[in-house]
Design an enzyme around this catalytic site. Structure first.
Site, mmCIF file in Angstrom:
data_model
loop_
_atom_site.group_PDB
_atom_site.id
_atom_site.type_symbol
_atom_site.label_atom_id
_atom_site.label_comp_id
_atom_site.label_asym_id
_atom_site.label_seq_id
_atom_site.Cartn_x
_atom_site.Cartn_y
_atom_site.Cartn_z
ATOM 1 C CE LYS A 206 -4.271 1.364 2.276
ATOM 2 N NZ LYS A 206 -5.159 1.018 3.397
ATOM 3 C CD GLU A 212 8.125 -7.357 7.247
ATOM 4 O OE1 GLU A 212 7.886 -7.663 8.432
ATOM 5 O OE2 GLU A 212 7.719 -6.298 6.711
ATOM 6 N N GLY A 267 -5.869 -3.785 4.955
ATOM 7 C CA GLY A 267 -5.028 -4.807 4.336
ATOM 8 C C GLY A 267 -5.648 -6.195 4.335
ATOM 9 N NE ARG A 268 -8.028 -6.903 10.328
ATOM 10 C CZ ARG A 268 -7.521 -5.739 10.715
ATOM 11 N NH1 ARG A 268 -6.362 -5.328 10.221
ATOM 12 N NH2 ARG A 268 -8.149 -4.968 11.601
ATOM 13 C CD GLU A 353 -3.400 -7.370 10.998
ATOM 14 O OE1 GLU A 353 -2.216 -7.754 11.054
ATOM 15 O OE2 GLU A 353 -3.925 -6.929 9.949
ATOM 16 C CG HIS A 384 -5.865 -39.739 11.186
ATOM 17 N ND1 HIS A 384 -5.882 -41.071 11.559
ATOM 18 C CD2 HIS A 384 -6.908 -39.576 10.341
ATOM 19 C CE1 HIS A 384 -6.874 -41.690 10.948
ATOM 20 N NE2 HIS A 384 -7.519 -40.805 10.205
ATOM 21 C CE LYS A 512 5.101 -4.280 10.194
ATOM 22 N NZ LYS A 512 4.228 -3.650 9.185
#
Length: 547
Positions: A206, A212, A267-268, A353, A384, A512
């Site tokens: 954005k 990262e 963002g999400r 979040e 399992h 961060k």
């Protein structure tokens, strides 16, 4: 109780919990033959069954009073009308505008944003058609066969999940890859699997400043320039999804190859925006519009359906019920479809979040449980590994089970066996196994009385473990869009009940900020700032050993 609910209603819910908590769902089903009909909703290609929950009609009535008290209908309208309900960032919350399939305008500060949404969708469509038809060529004239999305968080998890879930609809000559981790291994392994001549990189950021993402992007930029010997190769192999045109140009990407989105897109919640470009490239614009349409149908359902027949409302109320009265700390998501393998991972960010908050809207600290720890895995694999804990462990874990009626891969009796497990597990969690049933089972196996007595406690199951079931006709772009939107709105409902802002994420920032300072120290090879003894010792040990 420091809650947005009135003391009267909270007290009524607490008293009702005391009354209902000893009841077993076996008895609730036995006493009411119409229980399934009362507590299930058919909607489009979905059946949502919530009858296997520790609720009665009285429970539902009390919980519905809760969403009325917090003015859920009013807040739904605030969201859809572009009010700044993300008040800590002073932003509207308008992912619903991105999939608005009606002619209804949606305003932000007096401006209808739908013209901009449609313009970007048209740009995405034209670009995807050029790539998919092989008209778009790389620097050396080769058509694109690999797409690499570089992003993190919402710029990665949504598109990654959707392209995986909709693999049956993917372009047969295109491969899509995702790079998110700043760990160099992530980008290195993808670079090993592709040929630069025929690869398109999408930088999804954005602000075009995310550490990262930009670290991975600059690695790709250097690799392209080294390979082609010309910085202009960037224009043929890299596009950007961003709001920062200057940073995009400085990187070497033409503004014509930048796809914008807006600060009212969290963002999400952004897979519906230009962040979904990798989805469009892979499945085509027609199928992407089906994805949008599926979400739009749920938006209309959420906005217009009566609260008692509203699937996201019921989902949110049940989450609130278990978290705040039964003390449930975690929530399970179990898709019985391998294509939905990444759905629980995607929902982890969407839910945790959004509702992993401890401050109420008035700035005070909550004194009750908010967002659960969400987890899951495709089944039957999960059966399992961790289902033992669900059946006989000490934790109450409400769970959602999701399965398609039709499979994309009808091989032998695989799907029949899969669905047999889907139906059986929710029944087993609800019913359990009594001592008498376990005893009769062992007697039929002709075990001696001493062995029966010894094994009996180990072979009983308490049951009474709650679950919801989603049966979906088939996993298609439209039904996937609907499924995602159900969970988006469920999270919104829960956030209102907890009186928190579900749309900011300040908790992401502290780590961060500190990492930036530590990076300076690692680069300098010595400590520059004050740290606690543990962090100081770890850094010093690293600096010594790395030499």
């Amino acid at each position: 109780m420091n809650s947005s609910l009135s003391p009267r209603l909270w007290h009524a819910l607490s008293e009702h919990y005391q009354k209902i908590s000893p009841l077993h769902m076996r008895d609730l089903f036995h006493s009411d033959p119409q229980r399934f009909e009362k507590f299930s909703i058919c909607w489009g290609d979905f059946l949502f069954d919530y009858s296997k929950n520790r609720i009665t009609e009285e429970t539902l009535s009390l919980l519905l009073q809760a969403v009325t008290e917090v003015d859920l209908p009013g807040y739904i309208e605030k969201m859809f009308s572009g009010e700044r309900i993300n008040f800590t960032e002073n932003r509207p919350v308008l992912h619903v505008a991105l999939r608005n399939r009606s002619d209804r305008p949606i305003y932000v500060d007096g401006k209808d944003v739908m013209a901009d949404v449609k313009r970007v969708l048209e740009k995405m469509k034209n670009f995807a058609e050029a790539v998919r038809s092989k008209r778009w060529k790389g620097y050396s004239g080769k058509p694109i066969k690999d797409i690499v999305n570089i992003g993190i968080g919402g710029s990665d998890l949504g598109p990654r999940m959707v392209t995986h879930a909709l693999k049956p609809y993917g372009h047969k000559e295109l491969n899509v890859h995702f790079v998110s981790n700043v760990d160099g291994t992530d980008i290195a392994e993808v670079l090993k699997a592709i040929e630069l001549d025929s690869t398109l990189f999408i930088i999804s950021s954005k602000t075009f400043t995310t550490k990262e993402t930009l670290t991975n992007a600059h690695t790709v930029r250097k690799r392209l320039i080294d390979y082609f010997g010309d910085p202009k190769a960037i224009e043929k192999h890299v596009v950007a999804i961003s709001t920062n045109e200057k940073a995009v140009k400085d990187f070497g990407i033409s503004p014509e190859n930048m796809f914008e989105f807006w600060d009212w897109v969290g963002g999400r919640y952004s897979l519906w925006s230009a962040i979904g470009l990798s989805i469009v490239l892979y499945i085509g614009m027609d199928q992407f519009e089906e994805l949008l349409y599926g979400a739009y149908l749920v938006d209309e359902h959420f906005r217009n359906s009566p609260l008692e027949k509203n699937i996201p409302v019921i989902m949110g109320l049940l989450g609130f019920w278990y978290g705040n009265f039964f003390g449930a700390q975690t929530y399970g998501i179990f898709p019985y479809d391998q294509y939905l393998e990444l759905f629980p991972v995607y929902l982890q960010q969407l839910d945790m979040e959004s509702n992993g908050k401890r401050i109420r809207r008035n700035g005070t600290v909550v004194t009750y449980t908010t967002g659960p720890i969400l987890w899951g895995n495709p089944c039957t694999n999960g059966q399992h590994s961790f289902f033992q804990l669900l059946h006989q462990g000490t934790h109450l874990i409400p769970s959602d089970f999701i399965a398609p009626i039709q499979t994309h891969n009808p091989i032998g009796n695989h799907h029949l066996i899969l669905l047999s497990n889907f139906f059986a597990q929710t029944e087993a969690l609800m019913k359990g196994k009594t001592e008498q049933e376990a005893k009769e089972e062992m007697q039929k196996a002709k075990m001696n009385p001493e062995t029966i007595e010894k094994l009996l406690p180990h072979r009983t199951f308490p049951g009474n473990r709650p679950s919801n079931s989603f049966l979906i006709q088939k996993i298609t772009p439209r039904t996937l869009g609907s499924l995602i939107a159900f969970y988006e709105h469920k999270i919104f409902v829960e956030g209102l009940l907890w009186d928190i802002n579900s749309f900011d994420q300040w908790g992401v920032e502290l780590g961060k900020q500190l990492a930036t300072r530590v990076e300076e120290e690692l680069t300098a090879g010595s400590l520059l700032y004050e740290h606690d003894a543990s962090t100081k010792g770890l850094i010093e040990f690293y600096l010594k050993q790395s030499k």
